[in-house]
Enzyme design. Structure first.
Site, PDB file in Angstrom:
ATOM      1  N   TRP A 127       0.957  -1.200   0.054  1.00  0.00           N
ATOM      2  CA  TRP A 127       0.199   0.039  -0.145  1.00  0.00           C
ATOM      3  C   TRP A 127       0.883   1.174   0.215  1.00  0.00           C
ATOM      4  CZ3 TRP A 127      -1.702   2.730   4.859  1.00  0.00           C
ATOM      5  CH2 TRP A 127      -2.928   3.728   4.487  1.00  0.00           C
ATOM      6  N   ASP A 208      -0.350  -5.393   9.245  1.00  0.00           N
ATOM      7  CA  ASP A 208      -1.286  -4.265   8.789  1.00  0.00           C
ATOM      8  C   ASP A 208      -2.760  -5.127   8.501  1.00  0.00           C
ATOM      9  OD1 ASP A 208      -3.250  -2.370   7.758  1.00  0.00           O
ATOM     10  OD2 ASP A 208      -1.674  -1.566   6.422  1.00  0.00           O
ATOM     11  N   ALA A 210      -6.594  -4.778   7.557  1.00  0.00           N
ATOM     12  CA  ALA A 210      -7.401  -3.748   7.056  1.00  0.00           C
ATOM     13  C   ALA A 210      -8.757  -4.447   6.411  1.00  0.00           C
ATOM     14  CB  ALA A 210      -6.987  -2.611   6.139  1.00  0.00           C
ATOM     15  N   LYS A 243     -13.341  -0.828   6.304  1.00  0.00           N
ATOM     16  CA  LYS A 243     -14.010  -1.727   5.372  1.00  0.00           C
ATOM     17  C   LYS A 243     -15.056  -2.569   5.780  1.00  0.00           C
ATOM     18  CE  LYS A 243     -10.433  -0.145   2.878  1.00  0.00           C
ATOM     19  NZ  LYS A 243      -9.368   1.049   3.560  1.00  0.00           N
TER      20      LYS A 243
END
Length: 394
Positions: A127, A208, A210, A243
């Site tokens: 990302w 991470d 997400a 999300k």
């Protein structure tokens, strides 16, 4: 003072969004911005979120500050959602952050303060904000191999070869599930090898996560994070609710610091709260309170899990539709990887020139590295994208 400012490079995704808005063509397709959209092209508010907000509105009597760490019920709920008992609670420090991005930023600052000489290893690709934050903070970082553009799968041999160069005290940034931008993920057996190497090298994992619930399900998507957290002495975890709860604009995240023992965990908790205080004082509360309300109400939680599962299955269906249409057009299995990838994104492994050709000729908007947002598709646009991919010679 201000006259000494210099122009900053435009964010590629935001620039893409602007170009899409200015495009007059009726058949344009936005596959750049990383938000979930339903078949009507709308990012809906979940019914469970609406119901939770109603409960909050009826019960809330104050908008006074929360604690520096944030709402305790949110923190406990998220620790349970992500880790589910994989780590002794006494070893965990945690704070609410402004989104997953805020959690990553706080994690980087924690690393910078405690291990200023550490190198942060990030996947290639990753990302973009990971590298942007590291550069902004002036932190050392290196890339490790991750994606094979020929197979459109994880280059695991390359990854392990690069991570063999990790030094003791370095930090290895890992995507917990639904890798962004590629959609290609490690198997659980591969995760075990990564954990063994990290332990052998004396490195610290930073996970991470997400997109929990967007890939193979809430527990399946957290399996790797739980494996890592339960197998190492120290670990940092940045999680986002943008999300899976659909609350993008509420900026709701959490940073967890897993320490080797309870005493160190208390020190970590104090440092995390100190960093909150320095950067934004008290964390935002509304999104965290929505999540806490849902996770602590059996009826709302059931509603949320059903909605999340519907979202997940919708993306899997779109993946299969796209793979099938490309197989029909090319009489080839070479795009089957699209059905095998997980999460919102896939990287189709082509050049920036061919991505631009798809934009110019077919009004298909995706990031120049060929990352496309699967959730930006619907039944009508899948054939348009498939034809554009073939016409561009991908």
């Amino acid at each position: 003072m201000l006259e000494h400012l210099t122009e900053q490079p435009a964010d590629k995704i935001l620039a893409l969004m602007q170009a899409y808005r200015e495009d007059p063509r009726d058949n344009k397709v936005d596959l750049g911005v990383g938000v979930y959209k339903n078949a009507e092209g709308v990012t809906p508010v979940m019914k469970a979120v609406k119901a939770a907000e109603q409960k909050i509105w009826e019960a809330q009597t104050s908008k006074a500050y929360t604690s520096l760490a944030g709402e305790p019920q949110y923190i406990e709920g998220m620790i349970d959602l992500v880790l589910n008992g994989a780590v002794d609670r006494a070893r965990i420090g945690a704070v609410t952050t402004p989104g997953g991005t805020g959690a990553i930023r706080q994690a980087m600052e924690l690393i910078q303060r405690t291990s200023p000489d550490a190198t942060v290893w990030v996947s290639n690709p990753t990302w973009p904000n990971h590298v942007s934050i590291l550069n902004y903070l002036g932190m050392k970082h290196k890339a490790y191999s991750y994606f094979d553009t020929a197979t459109r799968d994880v280059d695991f041999a390359g990854m392990m070869a690069d991570l063999a160069n990790v030094a003791a005290g370095d930090v290895v940034l890992l995507h917990g599930c639904c890798h962004n931008p590629t959609g290609a993920n490690l198997t659980l057996d591969q995760w075990k090898e990564v954990v063994a190497l990290i332990n052998e090298k004396g490195a610290i994992p930073l996970i991470d996560i997400a997109y929990q619930g967007f890939g193979d399900g809430l527990d399946a998507d957290a399996a790797a994070t739980r494996l890592v957290a339960g197998s190492v002495g120290e670990c940092l975890i940045a999680a986002s609710c943008s999300k899976n709860f659909g609350i993008y604009r509420e900026r709701t995240g959490i940073l967890m610091a897993i320490a080797g023992d309870e005493k160190t965990a208390k020190l970590s908790q104090g440092m995390l709260q100190f960093l909150n205080r320095q950067n934004y004082s008290f964390p935002p509360d509304h999104g965290a309170r929505i999540v806490a309300t849902i996770l602590n109400d059996a009826e709302l939680r059931k509603m949320w899990e059903e909605e999340l599962e519907e979202t997940r299955l919708s993306m899997l269906n779109l993946r299969q539709q796209l793979a099938d249409e490309l197989k029909r057009l090319t009489n080839s299995d070479r795009f089957n990887f699209l059905a095998e990838h997980r999460g919102m994104f896939s990287q189709i492994g082509t050049t920036a020139e061919k991505v631009e050709k798809m934009r110019a000729d077919s009004a298909i908007y995706m990031v120049s590295d060929s990352r496309l947002n699967i959730a930006g598709l619907n039944d009508k646009t899948v054939p348009l994208l498939a034809k554009a991919i073939v016409d561009a010679g991908v």
